[in-house]
Design a protein around this motif. Sequence first.
Motif, PDB file in Angstrom:
ATOM      1  N   TRP A  75     -17.379  -2.245  41.655  1.00  0.00           N
ATOM      2  CA  TRP A  75     -16.079  -2.273  41.806  1.00  0.00           C
ATOM      3  C   TRP A  75     -15.402  -1.253  40.874  1.00  0.00           C
ATOM      4  N   ARG A  76     -16.070  -1.147  39.665  1.00  0.00           N
ATOM      5  CA  ARG A  76     -15.532   0.083  38.778  1.00  0.00           C
ATOM      6  C   ARG A  76     -15.728   1.406  39.212  1.00  0.00           C
ATOM      7  N   ALA A  77     -16.846   1.586  40.150  1.00  0.00           N
ATOM      8  CA  ALA A  77     -17.210   2.951  40.526  1.00  0.00           C
ATOM      9  C   ALA A  77     -16.132   3.003  41.817  1.00  0.00           C
ATOM     10  N   ALA A  78     -15.913   2.238  42.558  1.00  0.00           N
ATOM     11  CA  ALA A  78     -14.809   2.390  43.656  1.00  0.00           C
ATOM     12  C   ALA A  78     -13.398   2.617  42.901  1.00  0.00           C
ATOM     13  N   ILE A  79     -13.227   2.072  41.929  1.00  0.00           N
ATOM     14  CA  ILE A  79     -11.780   2.391  41.332  1.00  0.00           C
ATOM     15  C   ILE A  79     -11.586   3.845  40.940  1.00  0.00           C
ATOM     16  N   ALA A  80     -12.955   4.001  40.266  1.00  0.00           N
ATOM     17  CA  ALA A  80     -12.882   5.406  39.600  1.00  0.00           C
ATOM     18  C   ALA A  80     -12.761   6.557  40.604  1.00  0.00           C
ATOM     19  N   THR A  81     -13.491   6.436  41.793  1.00  0.00           N
ATOM     20  CA  THR A  81     -13.365   7.151  42.930  1.00  0.00           C
ATOM     21  C   THR A  81     -11.861   7.177  43.464  1.00  0.00           C
ATOM     22  N   ALA A  82     -11.264   5.763  43.564  1.00  0.00           N
ATOM     23  CA  ALA A  82      -9.788   6.078  44.399  1.00  0.00           C
ATOM     24  C   ALA A  82      -8.746   6.505  43.377  1.00  0.00           C
ATOM     25  N   VAL A  83      -8.750   6.446  41.807  1.00  0.00           N
ATOM     26  CA  VAL A  83      -7.787   6.945  41.276  1.00  0.00           C
ATOM     27  C   VAL A  83      -7.903   8.446  40.932  1.00  0.00           C
ATOM     28  N   GLU A  84      -9.382   8.816  41.030  1.00  0.00           N
ATOM     29  CA  GLU A  84      -9.562  10.196  41.313  1.00  0.00           C
ATOM     30  C   GLU A  84      -8.840  10.823  42.483  1.00  0.00           C
ATOM     31  N   THR A  85      -8.967  10.321  43.684  1.00  0.00           N
ATOM     32  CA  THR A  85      -8.303  10.838  44.889  1.00  0.00           C
ATOM     33  C   THR A  85      -7.009  10.504  44.950  1.00  0.00           C
ATOM     34  N   PHE A  86      -6.474   9.511  44.132  1.00  0.00           N
ATOM     35  CA  PHE A  86      -5.091   9.274  44.018  1.00  0.00           C
ATOM     36  C   PHE A  86      -4.273  10.644  43.367  1.00  0.00           C
ATOM     37  N   ASP A  87      -4.977  10.760  42.137  1.00  0.00           N
ATOM     38  CA  ASP A  87      -4.700  11.574  41.292  1.00  0.00           C
ATOM     39  C   ASP A  87      -4.543  13.002  41.819  1.00  0.00           C
ATOM     40  N   ALA A  88      -5.383  13.562  42.559  1.00  0.00           N
ATOM     41  CA  ALA A  88      -5.537  14.809  43.263  1.00  0.00           C
ATOM     42  C   ALA A  88      -4.640  15.039  44.074  1.00  0.00           C
ATOM     43  N   SER A  89      -3.931  14.125  44.748  1.00  0.00           N
ATOM     44  CA  SER A  89      -2.923  14.194  45.753  1.00  0.00           C
ATOM     45  C   SER A  89      -1.436  13.897  45.227  1.00  0.00           C
ATOM     46  N   THR A  90      -1.449  12.799  44.534  1.00  0.00           N
ATOM     47  CA  THR A  90      -0.080  12.290  44.167  1.00  0.00           C
ATOM     48  C   THR A  90       0.214  12.031  42.645  1.00  0.00           C
ATOM     49  N   PRO A  91       0.928  13.042  42.197  1.00  0.00           N
ATOM     50  CA  PRO A  91       1.205  13.008  40.555  1.00  0.00           C
ATOM     51  C   PRO A  91       2.249  11.518  40.633  1.00  0.00           C
ATOM     52  N   SER A  92       2.045  10.597  39.842  1.00  0.00           N
ATOM     53  CA  SER A  92       2.925   9.698  39.810  1.00  0.00           C
ATOM     54  C   SER A  92       2.574   9.003  38.379  1.00  0.00           C
ATOM     55  N   GLU A  93       3.751   8.531  38.073  1.00  0.00           N
ATOM     56  CA  GLU A  93       3.776   8.113  36.634  1.00  0.00           C
ATOM     57  C   GLU A  93       3.051   6.566  36.435  1.00  0.00           C
ATOM     58  N   GLU A  94       3.566   5.913  37.372  1.00  0.00           N
ATOM     59  CA  GLU A  94       2.887   4.554  37.274  1.00  0.00           C
ATOM     60  C   GLU A  94       2.336   4.237  38.916  1.00  0.00           C
ATOM     61  N   ALA A  95       1.318   3.674  38.975  1.00  0.00           N
ATOM     62  CA  ALA A  95       0.461   3.417  40.276  1.00  0.00           C
ATOM     63  C   ALA A  95       0.116   1.974  40.328  1.00  0.00           C
ATOM     64  N   VAL A  96      -0.181   1.429  41.568  1.00  0.00           N
ATOM     65  CA  VAL A  96      -0.901  -0.021  41.564  1.00  0.00           C
ATOM     66  C   VAL A  96      -2.207   0.207  42.222  1.00  0.00           C
ATOM     67  N   VAL A  97      -3.204  -0.375  41.447  1.00  0.00           N
ATOM     68  CA  VAL A  97      -4.380  -0.341  42.080  1.00  0.00           C
ATOM     69  C   VAL A  97      -4.793  -1.635  42.562  1.00  0.00           C
ATOM     70  N   LYS A  98      -5.105  -2.043  43.750  1.00  0.00           N
ATOM     71  CA  LYS A  98      -5.350  -3.179  44.356  1.00  0.00           C
ATOM     72  C   LYS A  98      -6.926  -3.433  44.620  1.00  0.00           C
ATOM     73  N   LEU A  99      -7.456  -4.504  44.348  1.00  0.00           N
ATOM     74  CA  LEU A  99      -8.878  -4.672  44.399  1.00  0.00           C
ATOM     75  C   LEU A  99      -8.719  -5.963  45.538  1.00  0.00           C
ATOM     76  N   ILE A 100      -9.306  -5.731  46.766  1.00  0.00           N
ATOM     77  CA  ILE A 100      -9.209  -6.811  47.698  1.00  0.00           C
ATOM     78  C   ILE A 100     -10.714  -7.264  48.456  1.00  0.00           C
ATOM     79  N   ALA A 101     -10.897  -8.451  48.392  1.00  0.00           N
ATOM     80  CA  ALA A 101     -12.296  -8.715  48.928  1.00  0.00           C
ATOM     81  C   ALA A 101     -11.972  -9.999  49.937  1.00  0.00           C
ATOM     82  N   THR A 102     -12.410  -9.662  51.340  1.00  0.00           N
ATOM     83  CA  THR A 102     -11.906 -10.868  52.304  1.00  0.00           C
ATOM     84  C   THR A 102     -13.330 -11.660  52.612  1.00  0.00           C
ATOM     85  N   ARG A 103     -13.308 -12.275  53.557  1.00  0.00           N
ATOM     86  CA  ARG A 103     -14.460 -13.368  53.958  1.00  0.00           C
ATOM     87  C   ARG A 103     -15.205 -12.299  54.994  1.00  0.00           C
ATOM     88  N   GLY A 104     -14.733 -11.200  55.291  1.00  0.00           N
ATOM     89  CA  GLY A 104     -15.301 -10.332  56.369  1.00  0.00           C
ATOM     90  C   GLY A 104     -14.932 -11.205  57.773  1.00  0.00           C
TER      91      GLY A 104
END
Length: 291
Positions: A75-104
């Motif tokens: 989860w930590r690795a995926a979060i780090a990649t996701a915020v890096e991707t977000f930061d590269a495209s969208t400068p934003s003061e506040e953002a929401v990180v959603k972690l989702i796990a379904t039963r597939g």
Amino acid sequence: MTALVFLDPDYPAGRIADAMTPQLSVLDQGVTRGDGVFESVLYTRSVVRKIDAHLARLRVSADTCDLAIPGEEAWRAAIATAVETFDASTPSEEAVVKLIATRGTEGTAHGTCWVTVSAAPELGRTQRDSGISVILLDRGYDSTVAERSPWLLMGAKTLSYAVNMAALRHAKKNGADDVIFISSDGIVLEGPTSTVLMAHRDGDVKRLITPTLETGILPGTTQGAIFDAAKAAGWVLGYGPLTPENLMDAEAVWLVSSVRLLTPVNSIDGVGVARDAELHAELTAMVDSIG
Ligand code: PLP
């Protein structure tokens, strides 16, 4: 722009995907049944706030649902990649990180897990200053149901939020901003997406009180962090059961959550509640200092 990263054993840092194109099977039980768990986390000033508490609660929610999810490191690795991707495209003061796990998808042994990062809603920020009007709504359960009926998954943050969203729409139709749920035996529970806090002054003593978890409410990570900070600052902490009358007698009432932070309640069912500016300022400073 929303950044999207799937947890995938073949990609240790997570698999980046396009949030604007279809990614999920129509047979995924997260979609067909709302069967899964999630977390909403605040990302601000380059910090994913209270991430340890959110990952711990995601684990508890998954265990409550008998759902196997990847370990924290994935989860930590995926979060780090996701915020890096977000930061590269969208400068934003506040953002929401959603972690989702379904039963597939039905029949598969493993679930579907992903992380998104999107700009935070503007409304939550304005309401931190303006305050909100709330109505009390009956949740239809009594305050002891969690112990009797574990299959109701009380206290787990599941994807089944249709009822919570319906309660918010009901509030809007009735001219209010938000909801405080009450149990069928008249005990204060929580908001559809927030925890209730109230404060009392007792001479020099400042008391901060929240509903007891025994009522089956979600254990709020924001409430937990504020309580830790308030205790360190000398406040006395208390846990319900609370009644609506207790809220009306308080010096201040707030709805708190990770993304919205500390939102003062101006009125309940159309009746004004006190707003102690000094207590509000003190708690706001505590919230700002939460890492
Ligand atoms: N209660 C419910 C039902 C929620 O959905 C939320 C958050 O979304 C909260 C309480 C507040 O939890 P947290 O402070 O961890 O965001």
